[in-house]
Design a protein around this motif. Structure first.
Motif, mmCIF file in Angstrom:
data_model
loop_
_atom_site.group_PDB
_atom_site.id
_atom_site.type_symbol
_atom_site.label_atom_id
_atom_site.label_comp_id
_atom_site.label_asym_id
_atom_site.label_seq_id
_atom_site.Cartn_x
_atom_site.Cartn_y
_atom_site.Cartn_z
ATOM 1 N N VAL A 53 0.879 -1.170 0.000
ATOM 2 C CA VAL A 53 0.000 0.000 0.000
ATOM 3 C C VAL A 53 0.917 1.221 0.000
ATOM 4 N N PHE A 54 0.799 2.041 -1.026
ATOM 5 C CA PHE A 54 1.674 3.211 -1.097
ATOM 6 C C PHE A 54 0.967 4.330 -1.862
ATOM 7 N N GLU A 55 1.465 5.535 -1.673
ATOM 8 C CA GLU A 55 0.869 6.713 -2.308
ATOM 9 C C GLU A 55 1.811 7.301 -3.349
ATOM 10 N N LEU A 56 1.209 7.857 -4.381
ATOM 11 C CA LEU A 56 1.931 8.547 -5.440
ATOM 12 C C LEU A 56 1.223 9.862 -5.733
ATOM 13 N N GLU A 57 1.909 10.733 -6.432
ATOM 14 C CA GLU A 57 1.278 11.930 -6.981
ATOM 15 C C GLU A 57 1.332 11.848 -8.490
ATOM 16 N N ILE A 58 0.201 12.103 -9.120
ATOM 17 C CA ILE A 58 0.154 12.171 -10.566
ATOM 18 C C ILE A 58 -0.131 13.614 -10.966
ATOM 19 N N GLU A 59 0.008 13.916 -12.222
ATOM 20 C CA GLU A 59 -0.279 15.268 -12.690
ATOM 21 C C GLU A 59 -1.765 15.364 -13.036
ATOM 22 N N GLY A 60 -2.481 16.141 -12.247
ATOM 23 C CA GLY A 60 -3.903 16.337 -12.472
ATOM 24 C C GLY A 60 -4.184 17.641 -13.186
ATOM 25 N N PRO A 97 -3.150 13.310 -5.550
ATOM 26 C CA PRO A 97 -2.749 12.089 -4.859
ATOM 27 C C PRO A 97 -3.540 10.870 -5.315
ATOM 28 N N ILE A 98 -2.880 9.742 -5.350
ATOM 29 C CA ILE A 98 -3.532 8.448 -5.508
ATOM 30 C C ILE A 98 -2.928 7.502 -4.474
ATOM 31 N N ARG A 99 -3.661 6.477 -4.120
ATOM 32 C CA ARG A 99 -3.148 5.438 -3.221
ATOM 33 C C ARG A 99 -3.294 4.096 -3.923
ATOM 34 N N VAL A 100 -2.230 3.323 -3.934
ATOM 35 C CA VAL A 100 -2.185 2.058 -4.660
ATOM 36 C C VAL A 100 -2.186 0.900 -3.660
ATOM 37 N N ASP A 111 -10.231 3.574 2.513
ATOM 38 C CA ASP A 111 -9.052 2.724 2.699
ATOM 39 C C ASP A 111 -9.438 1.285 3.036
ATOM 40 N N ALA A 112 -10.357 1.101 3.983
ATOM 41 C CA ALA A 112 -10.721 -0.255 4.405
ATOM 42 C C ALA A 112 -11.391 -1.026 3.269
ATOM 43 N N ILE A 113 -12.258 -0.368 2.513
ATOM 44 C CA ILE A 113 -12.926 -1.028 1.388
ATOM 45 C C ILE A 113 -11.910 -1.414 0.322
ATOM 46 N N CYS A 114 -10.970 -0.524 0.035
ATOM 47 C CA CYS A 114 -9.967 -0.815 -0.988
ATOM 48 C C CYS A 114 -9.066 -1.974 -0.566
ATOM 49 N N ARG A 115 -8.693 -2.014 0.710
ATOM 50 C CA ARG A 115 -7.879 -3.124 1.188
ATOM 51 C C ARG A 115 -8.615 -4.452 1.010
ATOM 52 N N ALA A 116 -9.905 -4.444 1.324
ATOM 53 C CA ALA A 116 -10.680 -5.674 1.205
ATOM 54 C C ALA A 116 -10.805 -6.118 -0.247
ATOM 55 N N LEU A 117 -11.207 -5.216 -1.133
ATOM 56 C CA LEU A 117 -11.426 -5.600 -2.524
ATOM 57 C C LEU A 117 -10.129 -6.006 -3.209
ATOM 58 N N SER A 118 -9.019 -5.365 -2.832
ATOM 59 C CA SER A 118 -7.747 -5.692 -3.458
ATOM 60 C C SER A 118 -7.415 -7.172 -3.294
ATOM 61 N N THR A 119 -7.682 -7.721 -2.113
ATOM 62 C CA THR A 119 -7.354 -9.132 -1.878
ATOM 63 C C THR A 119 -8.498 -10.068 -2.227
ATOM 64 N N LEU A 120 -9.741 -9.580 -2.162
ATOM 65 C CA LEU A 120 -10.874 -10.436 -2.485
ATOM 66 C C LEU A 120 -10.990 -10.691 -3.978
ATOM 67 N N VAL A 121 -10.591 -9.719 -4.827
ATOM 68 C CA VAL A 121 -10.802 -9.912 -6.274
ATOM 69 C C VAL A 121 -9.885 -11.006 -6.860
ATOM 70 N N PRO A 122 -8.554 -11.010 -6.748
ATOM 71 C CA PRO A 122 -7.617 -9.970 -6.334
ATOM 72 C C PRO A 122 -7.277 -9.058 -7.508
ATOM 73 N N VAL A 140 -5.079 -4.950 -8.475
ATOM 74 C CA VAL A 140 -4.483 -3.682 -8.072
ATOM 75 C C VAL A 140 -5.616 -2.668 -7.960
ATOM 76 N N ILE A 141 -5.605 -1.885 -6.906
ATOM 77 C CA ILE A 141 -6.571 -0.796 -6.784
ATOM 78 C C ILE A 141 -5.824 0.523 -6.744
ATOM 79 N N VAL A 142 -6.285 1.457 -7.542
ATOM 80 C CA VAL A 142 -5.803 2.837 -7.495
ATOM 81 C C VAL A 142 -6.948 3.685 -6.970
#
Length: 310
Positions: A51-58, A64-67, A96-107, A109-111
């Motif tokens: 789980v990490f954060e990046l900045e993209i050009e908006g 910000p995005i969180r991966v 955050d909690a929903i993204c953590r769950a779906l990332s492993t349930l699908v499995p 990558v979530i942005v």
């Protein structure tokens, strides 16, 4: 049906402790209150390995995005997630909690996409930021181990509205190919006059008054609500959109417009799966730490995405 017993207990607690609806507050007060009630990480599922954060050009500068990425030897399908909060409150931490769950349930990558909030940045700022995140995923997803041929969009509440807008925008702008959309109790029309909107005004939950409060801050001009990117139900054409899962809730004021959107997609020939969960209010998926039905809903979302992103 009567309110789910666990949810009824939450309601009783709120009554006893003097719960204050966000619509009685200033925007700054509402944001502080929302931060204090953000869901913490659940422990009923495996956590993503990264789980990490990046900045993209908006459109307005760094965005910000969180991966979230589970361990995998090869590329995984990728979901762009849009958090809820009525376009006014909320942050990457909200989902955050929903993204953590779906990332492993699908499995997968979530942005999780950060975006500018109203009223400082009214429509279409959030739409433009979210589309920038979808474009970034299509162009750079391979750098985070994503298969950019398998992109889905997901959002809850106002995030579901933004996810639907992304599919319309990508279709009409010949943008990234989106393979699936999952919309969880989304607001789909700025001026919905529905039975569910008239019936559900319990101040202990998101209600009809809440809906009006958020819309009035999202739209600088009520006429902006006629845009399908603000009110996806008002799109003249829903054909050619990706397969959809639409989840609504019995005690949610937005239920009927979510149902109507599922019907509009089906009439346009879009494959649709639609489930209205009985005895539950708006926002119930965020209660997955204590509510088994909410975990079932996350399982339904994950199973739909697995099938559509294979």
């Amino acid at each position: 049906m009567p309110l789910d017993p666990i949810v009824a207990g939450v309601r009783e607690y709120r009554v006893a402790t003097g719960f204050t609806p966000l619509y009685t507050m200033t925007v700054d007060e509402a944001r502080r209150s929302d931060r204090e009630t953000e869901a913490t990480t659940w422990d009923w599922h495996r956590q993503p390995d990264q789980v990490f954060e990046l900045e993209i050009e908006g459109p307005a500068g760094p965005q910000p995005i969180r991966v979230y990425r589970p361990d995998s030897e090869g590329p995984l399908p990728v979901l762009v997630y849009f958090f809820g909060g009525g376009w006014v409150v909320g942050s990457l931490d909200t989902s955050d909690a929903i993204c953590r769950a779906l990332s492993t349930l699908v499995p997968c990558v979530i942005v999780s996409a950060g975006y500018r909030l109203a009223p400082e940045h009214p429509f279409p700022a959030a739409v433009d930021d979210c589309y920038a995140a979808v474009q970034w995923v299509a162009q750079h997803g391979a750098e985070i181990g994503a298969d950019v041929e398998r992109i889905g969009v997901v959002g809850d509440s106002s995030g579901g509205n933004l996810a639907a807008a992304m599919t319309l925008m990508a279709r009409d702008a010949d943008g990234p190919r989106i393979c699936a959309q999952a919309l969880v109790y989304p607001p789909m029309s700025n001026d919905a006059d529905t039975e569910s909107m008239r019936e559900h005004n319990d101040p202990m939950f998101f209600n009809a008054t809440s809906s009006g409060w958020f819309w009035s801050r999202y739209l600088a001009d009520p006429a902006d609500g006629e845009s399908p990117l603000a009110s996806p139900l008002k799109a003249a054409d829903h054909s050619g959109l990706p397969p959809a899962l639409v989840i609504t809730a019995e005690y949610c004021p937005l239920a009927d417009e979510g149902d109507a959107y599922a019907d509009a997609l089906a009439r346009a020939g879009v494959p649709v799966e639609h489930h209205r969960y009985p005895d539950l209010p708006h926002g119930f998926v965020a209660m997955s730490a204590i509510l088994g039905t909410a975990r079932d809903a996350l399982g339904e979302i994950a199973e739909f995405l697995r099938r559509r992103l294979e």
